[in-house]
Design a protein around this motif. Sequence first.
Motif, PDB file in Angstrom:
ATOM      1  N   ASP A   1       1.454 -63.351  43.994  1.00 44.27           N
ATOM      2  CA  ASP A   1       0.210 -62.624  43.746  1.00 44.27           C
ATOM      3  C   ASP A   1      -0.945 -63.613  43.738  1.00 44.27           C
TER       4      ASP A   1
ATOM      5  N   ASP B   1       1.267 -63.176  53.922  1.00 47.54           N
ATOM      6  CA  ASP B   1       1.331 -61.792  54.404  1.00 47.54           C
ATOM      7  C   ASP B   1       1.522 -61.746  55.917  1.00 47.54           C
ATOM      8  N   GLU B   2       0.748 -62.585  56.629  1.00 41.48           N
ATOM      9  CA  GLU B   2       0.855 -62.619  58.095  1.00 41.48           C
ATOM     10  C   GLU B   2       2.234 -63.099  58.537  1.00 41.48           C
TER      11      GLU B   2
ATOM     12  N   ALA C   1       7.002 -59.856  49.515  1.00 34.16           N
ATOM     13  CA  ALA C   1       5.572 -59.606  49.287  1.00 34.16           C
ATOM     14  C   ALA C   1       5.272 -59.386  47.805  1.00 34.16           C
ATOM     15  N   ASP C   2       6.265 -58.827  47.070  1.00 28.05           N
ATOM     16  CA  ASP C   2       6.067 -58.586  45.636  1.00 28.05           C
ATOM     17  C   ASP C   2       6.344 -59.818  44.787  1.00 28.05           C
TER      18      ASP C   2
ATOM     19  N   ASP D   1       4.797 -60.257  57.915  1.00 26.54           N
ATOM     20  CA  ASP D   1       4.615 -59.207  58.932  1.00 26.54           C
ATOM     21  C   ASP D   1       5.168 -59.653  60.285  1.00 26.54           C
TER      22      ASP D   1
ATOM     23  N   SER E   1      11.272 -57.667  53.198  1.00 24.80           N
ATOM     24  CA  SER E   1       9.841 -57.958  53.361  1.00 24.80           C
ATOM     25  C   SER E   1       9.059 -57.512  52.130  1.00 24.80           C
ATOM     26  N   LYS E   2       9.415 -56.330  51.619  1.00 27.93           N
ATOM     27  CA  LYS E   2       8.709 -55.820  50.437  1.00 27.93           C
ATOM     28  C   LYS E   2       9.015 -56.680  49.213  1.00 27.93           C
TER      29      LYS E   2
ATOM     30  N   LYS F   1      -2.247 -66.335  50.256  1.00 30.63           N
ATOM     31  CA  LYS F   1      -1.668 -64.989  50.283  1.00 30.63           C
ATOM     32  C   LYS F   1      -1.805 -64.372  51.669  1.00 30.63           C
ATOM     33  N   ALA F   2      -2.980 -64.548  52.284  1.00 25.81           N
ATOM     34  CA  ALA F   2      -3.186 -64.007  53.626  1.00 25.81           C
ATOM     35  C   ALA F   2      -2.208 -64.634  54.621  1.00 25.81           C
TER      36      ALA F   2
END
Length: 348
Positions: free
Chosen positions: A40, A15-16, A36-37, A19, A32-33, A11-12
């Motif tokens: 999980d 996320d990176e 990200a959703d 971004d 992006s959102k 996940k990290a």
Amino acid sequence: MKKLDVSRQEKATLDEAIDHWQEQGLLDETTSKRLADSYDVKGFDWRRLAQYAFWIAISCVILAFLSLFADKMVLRWIERLYDTPDVAICVFCLVLAVVFYLFGFRNKRIYPDKTFSSETLMALGVLATAAFIGYLGRIIDKGSGHFSLLFLASVVIYGVLSVKLSSKLIWVFTLISFGIWFATETAYHSNWGFRFWGMNYPLRFTLFGALLTAFSLFWQPRITPLRPFHQISYVVGLTYLMIALWLLSIFGNYSDLDKWSQVRQWHIFYWGLLSLAVSLGLAWYGLKHRDNIAREFGIVFLIINIYTRFFEYLWDNINRAVFFLLLAGSFWYIGRWAERIWTGREAK
């Protein structure tokens, strides 16, 4: 929408990455959102628990079988069954193996996602098959002592079953049985000595592992039924090759421990150089061609070989305190090297 389950580390990383792509203008804020959703952090690793549970179950079955021989009541019962014909036990093991294979194949076909339960049934079938082959050997034995043919029979049986049942686990047992057959067959033709055509076991298995690795790389992908097992053969072949080379670097081509113990290690240093060269070659090949298997085998056995030579040449020749200080320094250097690689990747 069903979310993708990922580990915290994954996940990290995701996320990176999102971004970074957003900062570079490759993704807009809405996309992006949404990305990200879509994933999980997964909870408890039930897949790993299932894997360990099934392997423990197989181990417990084996331990239960072995514990039977420690129980006095069961021993008396076995003594009463001592006169049971080998043919009856052989047939029973065959039927048991067929039942396990049928249930395993049925479970795999109906529940393709339940890999571990299917492979557990297949593994029990493999054990029952081994017992069947053993008793079959007792039935047809004529005192020749050529029991390596039984291992060859197991290679054929496991090979056919692994293809028919599409079982990678059975293919692993096929390659293990193949190695055992090679060892016993060469021993039989050398009157059960340690030398065959002037080669001891490590040298023999160095050639065996090299041939198996070459087969997995160049010929197996061309054989359609065996193509799904290509990677397994590659890993097993490299395992045979690198372990045999490592043992060869220690014992040389000696088959007599008394003679070997009288020889200084530097007299057989060329075997160590060969082992180091192969390890370096695998590491280089893996890094250049992005072959993770070759790279990891090369790096691991390169380190093993270096420390083996370290113990061989310095253990009896320098002060123990200096020896362990050098050992500590070398591990510190490896740790720093690995840390630089890790921090470099994190920075990227």
